[in-house]
Motif scaffolding. Sequence first.
Motif: not given
Length: 549
Positions: A20, A357, A388
Amino acid sequence: MNKEKERKIYVVGHKNPDTDSICSAIAYAALKTAVTGKKYEPRRAGQLNEETQYVLERFHVKTPALLSDLREQIKDLELKEVEGLKDSISIRTAWEKMRESNIHTLPVTRDGKLEGLITIGDIAMTYMEVYDSTILSKARTQYRNIARAVDGEIITGNEHGYLLKGKSVIAASSKILMSDFINKDDLVIMGDRKDAQQCAVDMDASCMVVCQNAHISEKIIKQAEEKEIVIIRTPHDTFTAALHINQSIPVKYFMTKENLVTFRMRDYVDDVKEVMAKKRFRDFPIVDNKGKFLGLISRRRLLNVHKKQVILVDHNEKSQAVDGIDEAEVLEIIDHHRLGSIQTMGPVFFRNQPVGCTATIIYQMYQESGVEISPVNAALLCAAIISDTLMFRSPTCTPLDENTAKTLADIAEIDIESLAQEMFNAGSNLKGKSAEEICFLDFKQFTVNDTVFGVGQVNSMSADELKDIKKIVEPHLEKARSAHGLNMIFFMLTNILTESSELLCCGPEAREKLIGAYDLPEDTEELMLKGVVSRKKQLVPALVAALQQ
């Protein structure tokens, strides 16, 4: 040229970067560049994990360069750009260039490389400390430099030649006495006396400096030509000519060339200031790795240093940020975690949403800006959301995350399930990695009151693989805790398929705090937490609450 417009603005995630933080930095830098026209550059704050490396390779995206420290560097300063001198240039020419540019130091270079420095102080020495009448020949002074120093013209002889032998003398006495102290190869300063001119020729002087534009007979000039004697005629009187003649000495004779204090573009300003404080020089040269001269830096210019400008994504904890964050200018923070400890000098654009995320927020900002996202950046943001949210299994996942991932997958023309399988397999493939590397692949540090703790995590779809990782990591945790100055370490072994995590821990009261946080039996052997897969939403809040009690 507008230097302010040239400055890079870094977009960077946290230390021990995950998919991420890297993918959001890349996509957001592209968005900001498209919207503003300025140069936004994605960076990484640490080594990539296997999963993130796989994602970048899969979509043919270059790995962002490392940003390890945000302290100001020499490259953030505006250097004093000065043209280098040749070492054969005269002291006078150097002084004229200093006066013209209002500077006190000049670099002496050859083929661009720094050979030495000449300062106003060095030039002053030629007047105050030079008592040697042979200094012009010792310094191999060029005749055209001598002519220029006395504002003269060369009547005959090779202006490109050098005075290599002899002393400098003034022919002011009788002809008999002159013949005693004028020797072969001397430089003789004289007036309009024909006997002095003839004596200099007869004694095979190498150079005659005739003052006050005095007449020189054709006979003398012809004899001088035959003997290759240089004749220089100057408008100055004998005293002035003698006073100025030392200005013809080449700078290489007086320049500083040993133990030069130089700096590089990547040197940190704090370190440079420390060195400068111990030296009395006004200016210091900046060179590249090959010794090429780039410019000068002075103490005064250190006051005008530009702070590095940075946008933080996927974190707002100081302990997770790049070193030197306190000295940087934070422009924006885009995050989805709890509010942390980052402090800024002024107000900044701060966007924090309770989603699974950061990539979900980044795509929202694309839509709000009316900028069409490229298929590659869509693929990166989709991969970040898959990572995530553990492909939507994590309790941090919101409907917005899932819908965003599906939209991005359509744009990128990828299949979410197959991409997830490949990513998780790559991420759990830790063959060849040391216990230390595995511990800190996906690791975040937190502070509660006076307690500093870290949480690492490994995700896998294989229970056997998690057992193997446990055997490697568990014996190393205490060593890692001590080496990194932490009070406690927690490590999550997360099984994506069973949606559960086994917790490993070390440090005083770490096990007790964990048992208390989840109300587990005190005699439990394996700390197995069913339904707990999210560090951010399920583990860290519970630990923070337990530590605050």
